[in-house]
Design a protein around this motif. Structure first.
Motif, mmCIF file in Angstrom:
data_model
loop_
_atom_site.group_PDB
_atom_site.id
_atom_site.type_symbol
_atom_site.label_atom_id
_atom_site.label_comp_id
_atom_site.label_asym_id
_atom_site.label_seq_id
_atom_site.Cartn_x
_atom_site.Cartn_y
_atom_site.Cartn_z
ATOM 1 N N GLU A 55 40.231 29.856 37.259
ATOM 2 C CA GLU A 55 39.506 30.481 38.370
ATOM 3 C C GLU A 55 39.054 31.897 37.993
ATOM 4 O O GLU A 55 37.943 32.316 38.311
ATOM 5 N N MET A 56 39.946 32.622 37.320
ATOM 6 C CA MET A 56 39.616 33.976 36.865
ATOM 7 C C MET A 56 38.455 33.942 35.878
ATOM 8 O O MET A 56 37.525 34.744 35.957
ATOM 9 N N GLN A 57 38.496 32.969 34.946
ATOM 10 C CA GLN A 57 37.438 32.863 33.942
ATOM 11 C C GLN A 57 36.089 32.545 34.592
ATOM 12 O O GLN A 57 35.049 33.050 34.170
ATOM 13 N N LYS A 58 36.111 31.718 35.637
ATOM 14 C CA LYS A 58 34.873 31.396 36.356
ATOM 15 C C LYS A 58 34.267 32.657 36.970
ATOM 16 O O LYS A 58 33.058 32.863 36.926
ATOM 17 N N LYS A 59 35.132 33.497 37.554
ATOM 18 C CA LYS A 59 34.669 34.749 38.156
ATOM 19 C C LYS A 59 34.102 35.691 37.089
ATOM 20 O O LYS A 59 33.098 36.364 37.305
ATOM 21 N N LEU A 60 34.771 35.728 35.926
ATOM 22 C CA LEU A 60 34.309 36.580 34.826
ATOM 23 C C LEU A 60 32.964 36.085 34.285
ATOM 24 O O LEU A 60 32.085 36.882 33.965
ATOM 25 N N ASP A 61 32.827 34.763 34.178
ATOM 26 C CA ASP A 61 31.584 34.186 33.657
ATOM 27 C C ASP A 61 30.399 34.471 34.576
ATOM 28 O O ASP A 61 29.256 34.546 34.106
ATOM 29 N N LYS A 62 30.658 34.625 35.871
ATOM 30 C CA LYS A 62 29.587 34.913 36.828
ATOM 31 C C LYS A 62 28.957 36.287 36.583
ATOM 32 O O LYS A 62 27.831 36.545 37.027
ATOM 33 N N GLN A 63 29.690 37.169 35.895
ATOM 34 C CA GLN A 63 29.170 38.507 35.602
ATOM 35 C C GLN A 63 28.209 38.503 34.409
ATOM 36 O O GLN A 63 27.528 39.495 34.147
ATOM 37 N N GLN A 94 39.569 44.321 27.988
ATOM 38 C CA GLN A 94 40.191 45.643 27.920
ATOM 39 C C GLN A 94 40.685 46.083 29.301
ATOM 40 O O GLN A 94 41.773 46.635 29.435
ATOM 41 N N MET A 95 39.885 45.815 30.327
ATOM 42 C CA MET A 95 40.273 46.182 31.683
ATOM 43 C C MET A 95 41.510 45.403 32.119
ATOM 44 O O MET A 95 42.427 45.956 32.736
ATOM 45 N N GLN A 96 41.562 44.128 31.776
ATOM 46 C CA GLN A 96 42.717 43.300 32.121
ATOM 47 C C GLN A 96 43.977 43.773 31.401
ATOM 48 O O GLN A 96 45.071 43.740 31.958
ATOM 49 N N GLN A 97 43.809 44.215 30.151
ATOM 50 C CA GLN A 97 44.943 44.722 29.379
ATOM 51 C C GLN A 97 45.546 45.968 30.014
ATOM 52 O O GLN A 97 46.730 46.242 29.855
ATOM 53 N N PHE A 98 44.718 46.723 30.748
ATOM 54 C CA PHE A 98 45.201 47.919 31.446
ATOM 55 C C PHE A 98 45.670 47.591 32.866
ATOM 56 O O PHE A 98 45.915 48.489 33.671
ATOM 57 N N GLY A 99 45.782 46.283 33.156
ATOM 58 C CA GLY A 99 46.312 45.863 34.450
ATOM 59 C C GLY A 99 45.327 45.982 35.592
ATOM 60 O O GLY A 99 45.724 46.000 36.760
ATOM 61 N N GLN A 100 44.032 46.063 35.287
ATOM 62 C CA GLN A 100 43.005 46.172 36.326
ATOM 63 C C GLN A 100 42.281 44.849 36.509
ATOM 64 O O GLN A 100 42.187 44.046 35.580
ATOM 65 N N ASP A 101 41.781 44.612 37.714
ATOM 66 C CA ASP A 101 41.073 43.382 38.022
ATOM 67 C C ASP A 101 39.567 43.595 37.860
ATOM 68 O O ASP A 101 38.950 44.313 38.651
ATOM 69 N N PRO A 102 38.962 42.973 36.849
ATOM 70 C CA PRO A 102 37.535 43.177 36.608
ATOM 71 C C PRO A 102 36.632 42.395 37.565
ATOM 72 O O PRO A 102 35.414 42.512 37.497
ATOM 73 N N THR A 103 37.222 41.572 38.449
ATOM 74 C CA THR A 103 36.416 40.738 39.332
ATOM 75 C C THR A 103 36.206 41.354 40.716
ATOM 76 O O THR A 103 35.482 40.791 41.533
ATOM 77 N N THR A 104 36.844 42.493 40.989
ATOM 78 C CA THR A 104 36.611 43.162 42.272
ATOM 79 C C THR A 104 35.218 43.781 42.265
ATOM 80 O O THR A 104 34.602 43.947 41.207
ATOM 81 N N LYS A 105 34.718 44.151 43.432
ATOM 82 C CA LYS A 105 33.385 44.741 43.540
ATOM 83 C C LYS A 105 33.295 46.028 42.726
ATOM 84 O O LYS A 105 32.340 46.251 41.977
ATOM 85 N N GLU A 106 34.329 46.875 42.847
ATOM 86 C CA GLU A 106 34.363 48.144 42.120
ATOM 87 C C GLU A 106 34.549 47.903 40.619
ATOM 88 O O GLU A 106 33.934 48.562 39.780
ATOM 89 N N GLY A 107 35.424 46.925 40.298
ATOM 90 C CA GLY A 107 35.675 46.600 38.893
ATOM 91 C C GLY A 107 34.436 46.065 38.200
ATOM 92 O O GLY A 107 34.135 46.434 37.060
ATOM 93 N N ALA A 108 33.693 45.196 38.889
ATOM 94 C CA ALA A 108 32.469 44.627 38.337
ATOM 95 C C ALA A 108 31.421 45.710 38.090
ATOM 96 O O ALA A 108 30.724 45.701 37.070
#
Length: 258
Positions: A55-63, A94-108
């Motif tokens: 599910e996470m990969q699907k969200k990442l691929d959408k970017q 890299q963002m995930q390695q720092f414990g951040q969610d790259p799929t949030t609006k701010e993260g994206a």
């Protein structure tokens, strides 16, 4: 080069119980039942984790963007969607390695900005390297390719790793051919002063204080000095490189298309 995705290995919990004798048949059956239950729970947890990852990969691929789309033009030179997607994937990891969610609006939004800044900066540096006459010979490309292949046991495994990374021989060679003059330019044109003894001492004192606070043992200054010196000089070069890109950008025509 796009970083290769390493498989996550999940160990299954295996409960091994020893029978006490022929009179403990009922206990053995209970133990077997408990073991099967534990295995089912573990398998379920593994399946759930796999589902979350998908599910996470699907969200990442959408970017990602269309590979053929032009995402930016730097001094009349186009940056493709394929280039954008490669750097995007690295930034996401890299963002995930720092414990951040790259799929949030701010993260994206942050990832998009970082990816574009990185691509524009790289393109400006490559253009500057080209103007200075830095090139990559066939021998240099073959040598770097051999270094990249070293960790892999066979040509088949290397090709499989490239496939997982979305690369082929042609694209990899093209990236190596760009990386070599880029590296030469940074090494020759971005000069920094050596780290002083005072700077090294200051950095060591900070490390020692942190180690003391957390109850860890710290090495002697003499043992850490080469490592600290290298780290400080890399930091200086990075800071100078950022400023250099900013200067290049002042005289550049940059048109962002996404």
């Amino acid at each position: 080069m796009k970083k290769l995705l390493y498989p996550i290995i999940i160990g299954l919990l295996v409960v091994v119980l020893t029978a006490c004798g022929s009179n403990d048949e009922a206990d053995k059956k209970n133990d077997e039942k408990e073991t099967k239950t534990t295995e089912k729970e573990t398998a379920k947890a593994t399946e759930e984790q796999q589902k979350q990852m998908e599910e996470m990969q699907k969200k990442l691929d959408k970017q990602k963007v269309d590979e053929k789309k032009t995402v930016a033009i730097v001094n009349d030179e186009k940056i493709s969607g394929a280039e954008y997607n490669t750097v995007l994937s690295t930034t996401q990891m890299q963002m995930q390695q720092f414990g951040q969610d790259p799929t949030t609006k701010e993260g994206a939004k942050q990832i998009k900005e970082q990816t574009l800044n990185s691509l524009v900066g790289q393109k400006l540096l490559l253009q500057a390297a080209d103007k200075k006459g830095y090139t990559a010979s066939k021998a240099e490309i073959e040598k770097q390719l051999a270094e990249i292949k070293k960790p892999y046991e066979s040509e088949e495994k290397f090709k499989e790793a490239m496939k997982q990374a979305g690369l082929n021989t042609e694209t990899l060679n093209a990236q190596i051919a760009e990386n070599i003059p880029y590296t030469k330019y940074v090494e020759k044109e971005i000069k920094v002063e050596e780290a002083t003894d005072e700077e090294i001492q200051k950095y060591y004192d900070q490390v020692a204080e942190q180690a003391k606070t957390s109850g860890q043992k710290v090495q002697k200054l003499e043992e850490m000095k080469p490592q600290i010196k290298k780290q400080l000089e890399q930091q200086k070069k990075q800071e100078k490189l950022v400023k250099h890109v900013e200067e290049l950008q002042k005289n550049a025509k940059v048109d962002i298309k996404i």
